[in-house]
Design an enzyme around this catalytic site. Structure first.
Site, PDB file in Angstrom:
ATOM      1  N   LYS A 173       0.834  -1.204   0.000  1.00 10.64           N
ATOM      2  CA  LYS A 173       0.000   0.000   0.000  1.00 10.64           C
ATOM      3  C   LYS A 173       0.875   1.264   0.000  1.00 10.64           C
ATOM      4  CE  LYS A 173      -3.202   3.081   0.817  1.00 10.64           C
ATOM      5  NZ  LYS A 173      -4.370   3.486   0.112  1.00 10.64           N
ATOM      6  N   LYS A 241       0.315  11.324   6.007  1.00 11.01           N
ATOM      7  CA  LYS A 241       0.573  10.228   6.956  1.00 11.01           C
ATOM      8  C   LYS A 241       1.212   9.041   6.224  1.00 11.01           C
ATOM      9  CE  LYS A 241      -2.690   7.388   7.438  1.00 11.01           C
ATOM     10  NZ  LYS A 241      -3.154   6.086   6.951  1.00 11.01           N
TER      11      LYS A 241
HETATM   12  N1  LIG Z   1     -10.223   8.079   2.182  1.00  8.74           N
HETATM   13  C1  LIG Z   1      -9.530   7.449   1.251  1.00  8.74           C
HETATM   14  O1  LIG Z   1      -9.587   7.805   0.053  1.00  8.74           O
HETATM   15  C2  LIG Z   1      -8.689   6.240   1.615  1.00  8.74           C
HETATM   16  C3  LIG Z   1      -8.318   5.373   0.573  1.00  8.74           C
HETATM   17  C4  LIG Z   1      -7.589   4.251   0.867  1.00  8.74           C
HETATM   18  C5  LIG Z   1      -7.213   3.990   2.170  1.00  8.74           C
HETATM   19  N2  LIG Z   1      -7.561   4.852   3.176  1.00  8.74           N
HETATM   20  C6  LIG Z   1      -7.138   4.518   4.546  1.00  8.74           C
HETATM   21  O2  LIG Z   1      -8.296   4.075   5.258  1.00  8.74           O
HETATM   22  C7  LIG Z   1      -8.180   4.477   6.632  1.00  8.74           C
HETATM   23  C8  LIG Z   1      -9.416   5.272   7.022  1.00  8.74           C
HETATM   24  O3  LIG Z   1      -9.482   6.423   6.193  1.00  8.74           O
HETATM   25  P1  LIG Z   1     -10.801   7.324   6.129  1.00  8.74           P
HETATM   26  O4  LIG Z   1     -10.637   8.197   4.929  1.00  8.74           O
HETATM   27  O5  LIG Z   1     -12.001   6.491   6.304  1.00  8.74           O
HETATM   28  O6  LIG Z   1     -10.552   8.221   7.440  1.00  8.74           O
HETATM   29  P2  LIG Z   1     -11.642   8.983   8.347  1.00  8.74           P
HETATM   30  O7  LIG Z   1     -12.874   9.292   7.577  1.00  8.74           O
HETATM   31  O8  LIG Z   1     -10.899  10.101   8.991  1.00  8.74           O
HETATM   32  O9  LIG Z   1     -12.017   7.883   9.458  1.00  8.74           O
HETATM   33  C9  LIG Z   1     -11.071   7.549  10.441  1.00  8.74           C
HETATM   34  C10 LIG Z   1     -11.684   6.583  11.431  1.00  8.74           C
HETATM   35  O10 LIG Z   1     -10.718   6.314  12.461  1.00  8.74           O
HETATM   36  C11 LIG Z   1     -11.325   6.594  13.737  1.00  8.74           C
HETATM   37  N3  LIG Z   1     -10.306   7.029  14.696  1.00  8.74           N
HETATM   38  C12 LIG Z   1      -9.361   7.991  14.536  1.00  8.74           C
HETATM   39  N4  LIG Z   1      -8.571   8.064  15.613  1.00  8.74           N
HETATM   40  C13 LIG Z   1      -9.044   7.143  16.502  1.00  8.74           C
HETATM   41  C14 LIG Z   1      -8.657   6.749  17.799  1.00  8.74           C
HETATM   42  N5  LIG Z   1      -7.598   7.305  18.434  1.00  8.74           N
HETATM   43  N6  LIG Z   1      -9.356   5.762  18.399  1.00  8.74           N
HETATM   44  C15 LIG Z   1     -10.411   5.191  17.796  1.00  8.74           C
HETATM   45  N7  LIG Z   1     -10.840   5.520  16.555  1.00  8.74           N
HETATM   46  C16 LIG Z   1     -10.151   6.496  15.920  1.00  8.74           C
HETATM   47  C17 LIG Z   1     -12.359   7.681  13.448  1.00  8.74           C
HETATM   48  O11 LIG Z   1     -13.306   7.745  14.483  1.00  8.74           O
HETATM   49  P3  LIG Z   1     -14.219   9.071  14.660  1.00  8.74           P
HETATM   50  O12 LIG Z   1     -15.399   8.859  13.749  1.00  8.74           O
HETATM   51  O13 LIG Z   1     -14.554   9.076  16.084  1.00  8.74           O
HETATM   52  O14 LIG Z   1     -13.377  10.251  14.249  1.00  8.74           O
HETATM   53  C18 LIG Z   1     -12.941   7.126  12.135  1.00  8.74           C
HETATM   54  O15 LIG Z   1     -13.818   6.067  12.360  1.00  8.74           O
HETATM   55  C19 LIG Z   1      -6.873   5.268   6.765  1.00  8.74           C
HETATM   56  O16 LIG Z   1      -5.867   4.453   7.275  1.00  8.74           O
HETATM   57  C20 LIG Z   1      -6.571   5.690   5.339  1.00  8.74           C
HETATM   58  O17 LIG Z   1      -5.182   5.851   5.116  1.00  8.74           O
HETATM   59  C21 LIG Z   1      -8.316   5.961   2.917  1.00  8.74           C
END
Ligand SMILES: NC(=O)c1ccc[n+]([C@@H]2O[C@H](COP(=O)([O-])OP(=O)(O)OC[C@H]3O[C@@H](n4cnc5c(N)ncnc54)[C@H](OP(=O)(O)O)[C@@H]3O)[C@@H](O)[C@H]2O)c1
Length: 297
Positions: A173, A241
């Site tokens: 990744k 990140k």
């Molecule tokens: N978005 C993209 O296009 C994409 C594509 C591929 C991969 N990813 C990967 O997928 C993952 C999630 O991305 P996302 O875009 O879905 O991010 P996001 O919308 O910011 O969601 C992050 C999640 O993590 C939780 N979280 C953050 N800090 C935490 C903590 N200390 N304890 C418990 N829960 C915590 C958040 O909870 P809350 O709801 O309480 O904030 C939320 O459920 C990441 O690792 C990212 O690199 C993202």
């Protein structure tokens, strides 16, 4: 076969993934730090648990899609974390983009409870998550991979077992993120270069799409760049990140990737300028500011 699943982390990616698992007929128990996001899925058939440990007690396969390494560590090893509820025969599948050494450490902790782990980060963004067409890159024991494959097939269109070591998925990744970050910077630079020369960005993009410069980044992100609607998608903070994890890996490997390093600095500058929560295609802003032109309009 319908499985008893758990899903932890209902953000931009986790919510549509969970929705697809429910639609595929699986029983899914969910937990999210901000409970409202979990409650929202209850209306679609999810069971809301009080803690990550409670999710693990009620599921054979526990999936997570969390912000970063610190979030995954907190959810697995923290009070009422996954470790407190998981046991022999269960698998923890981390779909987050995590630091590979952290994944390896968590796998060892889970093994202490008799459970297995896959690190299985995804590519394809929120669009791919909603469509169930993600590319999933998994590391971990082949038997655990085979067991989880039918579930992963609900989420993704291409699922690749990268190796037996937990962390192998993460390295794949991070290679993906090197390409995505550089492509987004290249798209911004090419469009700004054309605009500076007096070309119409839309017409230029159409021409680029017909040749070797065509890419998935161009196809998916061009509308954002041309409209200036930088609602995420993948966030600038998330891209940074991932490039930070690349830099950590490079330090451990004792070599450098100059272009990836430069793009990391650009994302750091973009985040510091207040754009951390915008879509990562907003990197075009830096090119525009330097050139004194805009590709929008
Ligand atoms: N978005 C993209 O296009 C994409 C594509 C591929 C991969 N990813 C990967 O997928 C993952 C999630 O991305 P996302 O875009 O879905 O991010 P996001 O919308 O910011 O969601 C992050 C999640 O993590 C939780 N979280 C953050 N800090 C935490 C903590 N200390 N304890 C418990 N829960 C915590 C958040 O909870 P809350 O709801 O309480 O904030 C939320 O459920 C990441 O690792 C990212 O690199 C993202």
């Amino acid at each position: 076969m319908a499985e008893r699943l758990g899903f932890i982390g209902l953000g931009l990616m986790g919510t549509p993934m969970t929705r697809n698992l429910l639609r595929a007929g699986h029983a899914v128990t969910v937990w999210n730090r901000t409970r409202a996001k979990a409650e929202a899925l209850a209306a679609e058939g999810a069971r809301v648990a009080a803690s990550p440990a409670a999710v693990a007690r009620g599921a054979n396969i526990v999936l997570a899609c969390l912000a970063d390494a610190a979030a995954v560590e907190a959810v697995v090893t923290g009070p009422e974390g996954v470790l407190a509820g998981i046991g022999p025969g269960q698998v923890f599948v981390d779909l987050s983009t995590n630091s590979p050494p952290v994944s390896a450490r968590l796998a060892a902790a889970l093994a202490g409870r008799g459970a297995q782990m896959l690190d299985a980060p995804v590519s394809g963004g929120d669009v791919g998550a909603a469509a169930g067409t993600l590319s999933i890159m998994a590391g971990g024991p082949a038997a655990a991979f085979r067991r989880c494959l039918p579930v992963l097939e609900v989420l993704g269109g291409r699922i690749t077992h990268m190796g037996e070591a937990v962390g192998a998925g993460g390295y794949a990744k991070l290679a993906n993120q090197i390409m995505v970050g550089i492509h987004l910077a290249a798209l911004g630079e090419a469009l700004v270069f054309g605009a500076k020369a007096g070309l119409d960005p839309r017409r230029l993009a159409g021409a680029l799409a017909g040749g070797l410069a065509n890419s998935e980044v161009l196809r998916v992100k061009l509308p954002k760049v041309l409209s200036g609607d930088f609602a995420p998608g993948g966030r600038v903070a998330t891209q940074l990140k991932d490039l930070d994890y690349v830099a950590e890996s490079l330090a451990a490997m004792d070599f450098e990737l100059p272009v990836a390093g430069l793009v990391r600095e650009l994302y750091r500058e973009l985040a510091a300028a207040g754009h951390a929560d915008e879509d990562h295609s907003a990197i075009v802003r830096l090119c525009e500011a330097r050139a004194g032109v805009t590709v929008r309009g």
